[in-house]
Each structure stands twice: as structure tokens, then as C-alpha cells.
Design a protein around this motif. Structure first.
Motif, PDB file in Angstrom:
ATOM      1  N   ASN A  34       0.816  -1.213   0.000  1.00  0.00           N
ATOM      2  CA  ASN A  34       0.000   0.000   0.000  1.00  0.00           C
ATOM      3  C   ASN A  34       0.851   1.265   0.000  1.00  0.00           C
ATOM      4  OD1 ASN A  34      -2.469  -1.390   0.089  1.00  0.00           O
ATOM      5  ND2 ASN A  34      -2.342  -1.607   2.313  1.00  0.00           N
ATOM      6  N   ALA A  35       2.173   1.134  -0.159  1.00  0.00           N
ATOM      7  CA  ALA A  35       3.060   2.297  -0.107  1.00  0.00           C
ATOM      8  C   ALA A  35       2.708   3.289  -1.211  1.00  0.00           C
ATOM      9  CB  ALA A  35       4.511   1.851  -0.244  1.00  0.00           C
ATOM     10  N   ASN A  36       2.547   4.545  -0.827  1.00  0.00           N
ATOM     11  CA  ASN A  36       2.186   5.594  -1.781  1.00  0.00           C
ATOM     12  C   ASN A  36       3.396   6.301  -2.379  1.00  0.00           C
ATOM     13  OD1 ASN A  36      -0.561   5.114  -1.319  1.00  0.00           O
ATOM     14  ND2 ASN A  36      -0.581   6.513   0.427  1.00  0.00           N
ATOM     15  N   ASN A  37       4.588   5.991  -1.888  1.00  0.00           N
ATOM     16  CA  ASN A  37       5.812   6.502  -2.499  1.00  0.00           C
ATOM     17  C   ASN A  37       6.954   5.548  -2.183  1.00  0.00           C
ATOM     18  OD1 ASN A  37       7.237   7.530   0.025  1.00  0.00           O
ATOM     19  ND2 ASN A  37       5.340   8.726   0.108  1.00  0.00           N
ATOM     20  N   ILE A  38       8.071   5.741  -2.872  1.00  0.00           N
ATOM     21  CA  ILE A  38       9.201   4.828  -2.762  1.00  0.00           C
ATOM     22  C   ILE A  38       9.794   4.828  -1.351  1.00  0.00           C
ATOM     23  CG2 ILE A  38      11.511   4.317  -3.635  1.00  0.00           C
ATOM     24  CD1 ILE A  38       9.350   3.663  -5.617  1.00  0.00           C
TER      25      ILE A  38
ATOM     26  N   ALA B 118      11.997   8.478  -5.265  1.00  0.00           N
ATOM     27  CA  ALA B 118      11.125   8.755  -4.114  1.00  0.00           C
ATOM     28  C   ALA B 118      10.546  10.164  -4.204  1.00  0.00           C
ATOM     29  CB  ALA B 118      11.904   8.576  -2.816  1.00  0.00           C
ATOM     30  N   ILE B 119      11.349  11.112  -4.673  1.00  0.00           N
ATOM     31  CA  ILE B 119      10.853  12.483  -4.837  1.00  0.00           C
ATOM     32  C   ILE B 119       9.760  12.527  -5.902  1.00  0.00           C
ATOM     33  CG2 ILE B 119      11.503  14.819  -5.516  1.00  0.00           C
ATOM     34  CD1 ILE B 119      14.286  14.269  -4.377  1.00  0.00           C
ATOM     35  N   ILE B 120       9.990  11.808  -7.014  1.00  0.00           N
ATOM     36  CA  ILE B 120       8.990  11.782  -8.092  1.00  0.00           C
ATOM     37  C   ILE B 120       7.691  11.148  -7.615  1.00  0.00           C
ATOM     38  CG2 ILE B 120       8.485  10.839 -10.370  1.00  0.00           C
ATOM     39  CD1 ILE B 120      11.470  11.030 -10.996  1.00  0.00           C
ATOM     40  N   SER B 121       7.798  10.023  -6.908  1.00  0.00           N
ATOM     41  CA  SER B 121       6.587   9.339  -6.434  1.00  0.00           C
ATOM     42  C   SER B 121       5.848  10.172  -5.391  1.00  0.00           C
ATOM     43  CB  SER B 121       6.955   7.971  -5.858  1.00  0.00           C
ATOM     44  OG  SER B 121       7.839   8.101  -4.758  1.00  0.00           O
ATOM     45  N   ARG B 122       6.593  10.904  -4.558  1.00  0.00           N
ATOM     46  CA  ARG B 122       5.942  11.779  -3.570  1.00  0.00           C
ATOM     47  C   ARG B 122       5.240  12.945  -4.263  1.00  0.00           C
ATOM     48  NH1 ARG B 122      10.102  12.793  -0.796  1.00  0.00           N
ATOM     49  NH2 ARG B 122       9.975  10.995   0.583  1.00  0.00           N
ATOM     50  N   PHE B 123       5.857  13.448  -5.331  1.00  0.00           N
ATOM     51  CA  PHE B 123       5.212  14.511  -6.106  1.00  0.00           C
ATOM     52  C   PHE B 123       3.924  14.000  -6.752  1.00  0.00           C
ATOM     53  CE2 PHE B 123       4.563  16.494 -10.285  1.00  0.00           C
ATOM     54  CZ  PHE B 123       4.402  17.817  -9.910  1.00  0.00           C
TER      55      PHE B 123
ATOM     56  N   ILE C 198       3.459   4.059  -9.225  1.00  0.00           N
ATOM     57  CA  ILE C 198       4.882   4.235  -9.495  1.00  0.00           C
ATOM     58  C   ILE C 198       5.703   3.221  -8.703  1.00  0.00           C
ATOM     59  CG2 ILE C 198       6.825   5.828  -9.195  1.00  0.00           C
ATOM     60  CD1 ILE C 198       4.965   8.104  -9.849  1.00  0.00           C
ATOM     61  N   VAL C 199       5.309   2.963  -7.457  1.00  0.00           N
ATOM     62  CA  VAL C 199       6.022   1.965  -6.637  1.00  0.00           C
ATOM     63  C   VAL C 199       5.959   0.590  -7.292  1.00  0.00           C
ATOM     64  CG1 VAL C 199       6.023   0.751  -4.429  1.00  0.00           C
ATOM     65  CG2 VAL C 199       5.673   3.219  -4.481  1.00  0.00           C
TER      66      VAL C 199
END
Length: 494
Positions: free
Chosen positions: A371-375, A446-451, A464-465
Motif C-alpha cells: 500500500n506504499a504511496n511513495n518509494i 522517491a521524490i517523483i513518487s511523492r510529487f 509508481i512503486v
């Protein structure tokens, strides 16, 4: 500028308009229900719209799972028709023991010998800690010896493979490197934790000496505070002894050290949480999962993964973008299936099996990484033993020295990248940097996925993950296998 009266009137009009809109909606609903045309429509959103708040997609999940199962079975039949039955359990024992058929009658099992040799640096670590504790070794000499021993552990497989690499199988060398890397992390944690306890123990002893010296010229306030602190410490010590807790240096025993070596954790503690009994039914389930899961992973490697890799060498040699993409997508399915099986086999079945046998109570080996929403969330939840080790023994010591969190995180990723490269380049006996680069790409990813998570919602961050997992791993595997094949084998046609 508006006066206070005008602002009050404006707020009143806004509140009145909202109430009026609600009244109109309710009045329209009542009027519509009284109509003779029997209206059946009302304001509502489609279920696939975000504003509908609909969340029950169980049927679609079942459909997707069934479709994936049918597609996977078709690929299995295609593989069976193309390559035949390649699963051979006898070869599993051969490759796991490191036996090489090139040696003929002089059968040797170097992987087994190296695994048994793990006992030597482990016992040496205990002897050094005991020497420091009883005063035979000074603090500086003891730390130097411990560092030398830990470095020896991580470099021994490299040295042995450099001189005797032909005597090992690939699976045998991979197993040796994996075990020695775990031993390296455990000995690091053991030495550093005992160093913390030793400093705290010496600090308490020095405080007690200072208190006794101050009695000749008493300062009554300081004396009362010292007596209070000493009373609190004695109460804590008595409570720990009553609870059966081990105190430094009583923990420096072979039994304690080997328990830690076998325990499903990388972080050493003097007193691990323990369970009261072994659940036999739970133990049998985990044991069956380990047996079946091991056979499944090895069978998938033999039947599906290796043929797919072998048939991709010629395609990657031609550097045709379309064909390379097709091979990458073809390899992604078996690779991801094997990775998921390995995750469950290792982090759930095997570690729970060890924990149950050793009465180890902390079974939090993984989080809900799916369920991770970013890297960043993925890397902090999918492998919790390594994550805890990195936070406890690398991240926090660096930040406590005054460095920023960014520097500490960068060091953690660099160490992790080196470990990943170690587990690939050493068994293959060729130095490449694909695994290292793959890990170092994770911070910007990780920055891209958080964006994406903040801009388009958590679902896109999770996509993305999953995309990085499904496509990134087979890409790195194909690059390593291509380089290895060019060095050791002739290019094979598909």
C-alpha cells in the motif's frame, strides 16, 4: 476597505445563501416526489468517479486475479511446450552445496565449508568483547580488533572466490555471500550495542566513585540528589534482576551470542522479548510453507526464469529497442512472481519459523509495503529487520553527531547500494554497478513518487512503486545476465 458592519453583513448573506440552497434542494425533492410522472432520478455520481465515495471493488479484484491466473497458466503451457520439463530436484542439492562437476571424482563442497567457518569470526567477536570487559584489552585496541574482524567477514567470500571461484556454483556463492552479509550486520550490531552498554556501565561506576569522594567536604543538596539518583538506579537494577533481565557484562556468553546469531533479527539486545510456548500448529504450517515455497521458487527458476534469460541474450546484443522491450516485459512476469514468492517464503514463513522455535516474540518483519504511496515508504516497510538496523546503527548515530537527516539518509542508501552490489557482483565474479545505480536512483524516484502522490493522489504514487518493482528488477537482471553471458558463453540464438 470594508467596514466591520459590511463584513458581518457579507458573512450573514453567505450563511443565509447556504441555508437557502439547502431549503431549495429539500423543497425541490418534496415537490418532485409529489409529481404524477413518478420521477426516479436524483443527483448522484457514477461509481467510477472519485466523488462517488464508492470503495467496494471486490468483484473487479476477483476478475483481475482470475485473468492473471489464466494468463499465467497460458505462459506456463507455452514455456512447457517450448522448453520441455526442466525441473530437476537433484540439481537443487548440487547447486546449494556448491558441488562442481568439473572436479570429477574429487568432490568438494566449498560453500558448506565456508558456512561452517562462520563460527570462527563469531566466537572471535565474543572473545574480543570479553577481553575488553575484563580489562585485558584496552578500549581502542578492542575496537580496532572488532573492526578488523567485521571487515574480514565481509571480504572473506571475495578473497576465496578470487582464488577458488571455479569450485563454486552460482547458487552456492550466492548463499555464502548472503549468509556472510547477515553475519557482518549482526556482528556490527553486537559490537556496537556492547560498546554502548560498556560506556554506560563505566559511566555509572565513575559516578559512584565521585559520590564517595565528595563525602569529605559534603554539599548537602548535591549529596541528597546523588543519593536519590543512586536509589533510583538501585531500584531499576533490582527490578531488572527480579524480571530476569540480563545486565552487562553478564550477557557475554556463547549461549547468548549464538541465540542472537540464529534469531530473526539484525539488531542485538541484551534481553529480547520472548514467548511463553511454541505453537505446534503454527510451527507446522510455517514449516510446510518453507518446504513447498523453496521447491516452488527453485522450480520457477529452472523452468521459467533461466530459459527466458537465455533466450534474451541475442536480443540484447542486437540493441533493438522494440525487441528489448518485449523481452523485458516477458521476463517481468516470472521475475515478479518469484520475487513475491521469495518475499513470503523469507519474511513470513522462514522468519516466523525461526521466531517460533526460538521463542522470539517480535514478529514484525514487514509492513504493508503493497500500500506504499511513495518509494520512501516502501523501503521503510518491506524489509523491517534491515530498516531497523539501518536506523539504529547508521542513521541515528550520524544525526546524533550533528549531521542533517538528508546526509544520514544518503549514507544509508549508499550502504544499501553497496550491499546489493555485493550480493550480485561477488557471486557472478565480475564487477558491475547496475545494482548500485539501481539503489542510488531510489532517492530521486522517491521524490517523483511523492510529487505524484501529492499532485494526482495516493493511487498514482502506489502505481509508481509497483512499476519500479515490476520493471526495474528484470531490467537489472537482464543487464547482469547479458554481461555474464558475453564473458562466459557464446551468444545463443532464440
Amino acid at each position: 476597505m470594508t467596514t466591520e458592519a459590511e463584513e458581518t453583513a457579507l458573512r450573514y448573506r453567505r450563511a443565509q445563501s447556504v441555508t437557502r440552497a439547502e431549503e431549495i434542494t429539500e423543497q425541490e425533492k418534496r415537490v418532485r416526489n409529489l409529481q404524477y410522472d413518478k420521477p426516479c432520478h436524483k443527483p448522484r455520481d457514477s461509481l467510477f468517479s472519485w466523488s462517488s465515495n464508492f470503495t467496494n471493488f471486490t468483484g473487479l479484484v476477483n476478475w483481475g486475479f482470475l485473468l492473471l491466473s489464466i494468463g499465467g497458466f497460458r505462459l506456463f503451457l507455452e514455456n512447457l511446450l517450448k522448453y520441455g520439463l526442466r525441473v530437476n530436484p537433484i540439481e537443487w542439492v548440487i547447486v546449494l552445496t556448491g558441488y562442481s562437476e568439473e572436479l570429477g571424482q574429487n568432490r568438494q563442497y566449498p560453500a558448506v565449508v565456508l558456512l561452517i567457518f562462520c563460527v570462527v569470526p563469531t566466537v572471535l567477536t565474543l572473545l574480543i568483547e570479553k577481553g575488553i570487559a575484563v580489562g585485558i584489552l584496552s578500549q581502542s585496541i578492542g575496537i580496532t580488533l572488532q573492526l578488523s574482524n567485521i571487515i574480514f567477514v565481509i571480504t572473506l567470500p571475495v578473497i576465496v572466490l578470487y582464488f577458488k571461484g571455479n569450485d563454486f556454483s552460482f547458487v552456492g556463492t550466492t548463499t555464502v555471500c548472503f549468509v556472510y552479509l547477515i553475519l557482518f550486520l549482526k556482528l556490527w550490531s553486537y559490537s556496537q550495542t556492547n560498546h554502548w552498554c560498556r560506556n554506560a556501565f563505566k559511566g555509572k561506576s565513575s559516578k559512584n566513585k565521585l559520590r564517595r569522594q565528595s563525602l569529605s567536604a559534603p554539599n548537602w543538596n548535591a549529596l541528597n540528589n546523588a543519593e536519590h539518583e543512586q536509589t533510583v538506579e538501585e531500584e531499576k537494577s533490582d527490578a531488572a534482576v527480579a524480571a530476569g533481565f540480563v545486565k552487562y557484562p553478564d550477557n557475554l556468553t556463547l549461549k547468548d551470542l549464538f541465540y542472537f546469531m540464529l534469531a530473526p533479527t539484525l539488531c542485538y539486545e541484551l534481553n529480547f522479548p520472548r514467548t511463553a510456548r511454541i505453537r505446534k500448529r503454527f510451527l507446522i504450517k510455517r514449516l510446510l510453507e518453507v518446504i513447498v515455497g523453496t521447491h516452488l521458487v527453485l522450480g520457477l527458476l529452472q523452468q521459467w526464469m533461466i530459459p527466458s534469460l537465455t533466450s534474451s541474450i541475442h536480443t540484447f546484443s542486437q540493441m533493438d529497442a522494440m525487441k528489448m522491450t518485449e523481452r523485458l516485459l516477458k521476463l517481468a512476469v516470472p521475475n515478479h512472481l518469484i520475487w513475491l514468492c521469495f518475499f513470503y517464503l523469507c519474511f513470513h514463513s522462514f522468519l516466523n519459523l525461526l521466531g517460533e522455535l526460538l521463542h522470539f516474540a517480535d514478529r514484525n518483519f514487514y509492513g504493508d509495503w503493497w500500500n506504499a504511496n511513495n518509494i520512501a515508504i516502501f523501503w521503510s516497510s518491506w524489509n523491517l529487520p534491515v530498516h531497523r538496523w539501518a536506523v539504529r546503527h547508521v542513521y541515528k548515530p550520524i544525526t546524533e553527531r550533528g549531521h542533517s537527516r538528508f546526509v544520514a539518509s544518503l549514507v544509508v542508501f549508499c550502504i544499501s547500494a553497496l550491499f546489493h552490489e555485493y550480493l550480485v557482483s561477488v557471486p557472478l565474479q565480475m564487477f558491475r554497478i547496475w545494482a548500485f545505480l539501481g539503489m542510488m536512483v531510489q532517492p530521486p524516484l522517491a521524490i517523483i513518487s511523492r510529487f505524484a502522490e501529492k499532485t494526482w493522489g495516493p493511487r498514482w504514487g502506489n502505481i509508481i512503486v509497483w512499476s519500479s518493482l515490476i520493471l526495474g528488477q528484470p531490467l537489472a537482471i537482464m543487464m547482469y545476465f547479458h554481461d555474464y553471458a558475453l564473458v562466459h558463453f557464446a551468444v545463443q540464438q532464440d
